[in-house]
Design a protein around this motif. Structure first.
Motif, PDB file in Angstrom:
ATOM      1  N   LYS A   1      -0.695 -55.210 -19.425  1.00 26.59           N
ATOM      2  CA  LYS A   1      -0.148 -56.093 -18.387  1.00 26.59           C
ATOM      3  C   LYS A   1      -0.518 -57.550 -18.668  1.00 26.59           C
ATOM      4  O   LYS A   1       0.303 -58.452 -18.464  1.00 26.59           O
ATOM      5  CB  LYS A   1      -0.661 -55.670 -17.017  1.00 26.59           C
TER       6      LYS A   1
ATOM      7  N   LEU B   1       1.709 -58.676 -21.479  1.00 27.83           N
ATOM      8  CA  LEU B   1       3.061 -58.923 -20.988  1.00 27.83           C
ATOM      9  C   LEU B   1       3.147 -60.266 -20.269  1.00 27.83           C
ATOM     10  O   LEU B   1       4.127 -61.011 -20.440  1.00 27.83           O
ATOM     11  CB  LEU B   1       3.481 -57.791 -20.048  1.00 27.83           C
TER      12      LEU B   1
ATOM     13  N   GLU C   1       5.734 -62.799 -21.924  1.00 24.67           N
ATOM     14  CA  GLU C   1       6.891 -63.231 -21.133  1.00 24.67           C
ATOM     15  C   GLU C   1       6.926 -64.752 -21.019  1.00 24.67           C
ATOM     16  O   GLU C   1       7.987 -65.370 -21.120  1.00 24.67           O
ATOM     17  CB  GLU C   1       6.836 -62.608 -19.733  1.00 24.67           C
TER      18      GLU C   1
ATOM     19  N   LEU D   1       8.426 -56.782 -26.493  1.00 25.68           N
ATOM     20  CA  LEU D   1       8.456 -56.858 -25.036  1.00 25.68           C
ATOM     21  C   LEU D   1       9.016 -55.570 -24.443  1.00 25.68           C
ATOM     22  O   LEU D   1       8.471 -55.029 -23.472  1.00 25.68           O
ATOM     23  CB  LEU D   1       9.309 -58.051 -24.582  1.00 25.68           C
ATOM     24  N   GLY D   2      10.091 -55.067 -25.033  1.00 23.81           N
ATOM     25  CA  GLY D   2      10.671 -53.811 -24.573  1.00 23.81           C
ATOM     26  C   GLY D   2       9.690 -52.663 -24.681  1.00 23.81           C
ATOM     27  O   GLY D   2       9.567 -51.829 -23.774  1.00 23.81           O
TER      28      GLY D   2
ATOM     29  N   TYR E   1       7.038 -52.929 -21.958  1.00 24.06           N
ATOM     30  CA  TYR E   1       7.617 -52.481 -20.684  1.00 24.06           C
ATOM     31  C   TYR E   1       7.722 -50.956 -20.641  1.00 24.06           C
ATOM     32  O   TYR E   1       7.418 -50.327 -19.621  1.00 24.06           O
ATOM     33  CB  TYR E   1       8.997 -53.100 -20.473  1.00 24.06           C
ATOM     34  N   ARG E   2       8.150 -50.348 -21.739  1.00 23.62           N
ATOM     35  CA  ARG E   2       8.270 -48.881 -21.774  1.00 23.62           C
ATOM     36  C   ARG E   2       6.917 -48.226 -21.557  1.00 23.62           C
ATOM     37  O   ARG E   2       6.791 -47.274 -20.781  1.00 23.62           O
ATOM     38  CB  ARG E   2       8.863 -48.425 -23.108  1.00 23.62           C
TER      39      ARG E   2
ATOM     40  N   ASN F   1       8.395 -49.106 -17.191  1.00 23.01           N
ATOM     41  CA  ASN F   1       9.635 -49.750 -16.748  1.00 23.01           C
ATOM     42  C   ASN F   1      10.718 -49.538 -17.806  1.00 23.01           C
ATOM     43  O   ASN F   1      10.970 -50.400 -18.654  1.00 23.01           O
ATOM     44  CB  ASN F   1       9.394 -51.242 -16.513  1.00 23.01           C
TER      45      ASN F   1
ATOM     46  N   LYS G   1      13.893 -52.085 -17.857  1.00 25.66           N
ATOM     47  CA  LYS G   1      13.635 -53.378 -18.499  1.00 25.66           C
ATOM     48  C   LYS G   1      13.436 -53.197 -19.998  1.00 25.66           C
ATOM     49  O   LYS G   1      13.874 -54.034 -20.799  1.00 25.66           O
ATOM     50  CB  LYS G   1      12.391 -54.017 -17.882  1.00 25.66           C
ATOM     51  N   ALA G   2      12.802 -52.093 -20.381  1.00 20.66           N
ATOM     52  CA  ALA G   2      12.615 -51.803 -21.806  1.00 20.66           C
ATOM     53  C   ALA G   2      13.966 -51.688 -22.499  1.00 20.66           C
ATOM     54  O   ALA G   2      14.174 -52.279 -23.572  1.00 20.66           O
ATOM     55  CB  ALA G   2      11.812 -50.519 -21.979  1.00 20.66           C
TER      56      ALA G   2
END
Length: 227
Positions: free
Chosen positions: A148, A151, A155, A177-178, A181-182, A186, A189-190
């Motif tokens: 987190k 990220l 971001e 980033l994907g 998120y995965r 998420n 978003k991924a």
């Protein structure tokens, strides 16, 4: 087999002298590469020794950058040394690196590069390696904490900063980033970011990124369809 060797170091901030543990990485066996490019080695993890920490003032940097502190960056670290000392309270970096010391080294490294004014992707990279260290230790909860943090800075770099993202390039950064998120759960978003990476024109110059992005995109689409 002697995998660790000691190097005499001089801190560019306080002038303190100490011995830094180094690992003979060419003596390690690569056993696994994760989808976010983290490489696992046997019998030791290079992550334990990736950040050099001065045991006197707690200046902490990536091994290849430790001695390169000069000018305004040196002045910034000297001026911002108090938070480094506070973060390191109770930790002795003259001892052999344990998981706790290795993890703290990345936290100190992240704070150091923030004090230096480095870009957000560099700060995020420190936290990403902390997450990898937690993954190696099997601590999924703590890995999530550092993912987190990664990220947050990745971001910021992606949305607000003119950054070239090193060897990854923009498409590789979109893929990363994907993937973060995965791993944080998420999938929507991924998938969005995997698709951006695949649509990026530069991806043809990054065959490994293209293969991974397409594989992950297909897997996440199937998972969402089945949900």
């Amino acid at each position: 087999m002697d995998l660790i060797w000691l190097k005499e170091m001089t801190c560019p901030v306080c002038g303190g002298k100490f011995q830094s543990e180094n690992i003979r990485q060419n003596k390690l066996a690569q056993i696994q590469v994760d989808e976010d490019f983290h490489t696992h080695f046997d019998p030791l993890s290079p992550l334990y020794y990736a950040v050099v920490v001065c045991p006197e003032c707690n200046y902490a940097e990536r091994r290849q950058n430790f001695d390169e502190l000069k000018g305004k960056f040196l002045a910034a670290v000297k001026a911002g040394a108090a938070p480094l000392r506070q973060m390191c309270a109770g930790f002795n970096f003259r001892l052999i690196r344990t998981f706790e010391l290795a993890l703290k080294s990345f936290e100190l490294g992240a704070l150091t590069v923030q004090i230096k004014g480095e870009s957000s992707d560099v700060i995020g990279g420190m936290y990403l390696r902390a997450a990898w260290l937690c993954r190696e230790a099997g601590d999924e909860k703590l890995e999530g904490v550092f993912l987190k943090k990664t990220l947050e800075y990745y971001e910021k770099a992606y949305m607000n900063e003119a950054t070239e993202f090193g060897q990854l390039g923009t498409c590789g950064f979109q893929y990363m980033l994907g993937e973060i998120y995965r791993r944080l759960g998420n999938d929507e978003k991924a998938l969005e970011l995997y698709m951006r990476a695949v649509a990026n024109k530069e991806i043809k110059q990054k065959p490994q990124v293209e293969r991974l992005a397409r594989e992950q995109m297909t897997a996440v689409k199937a998972k969402l369809k089945a949900a």
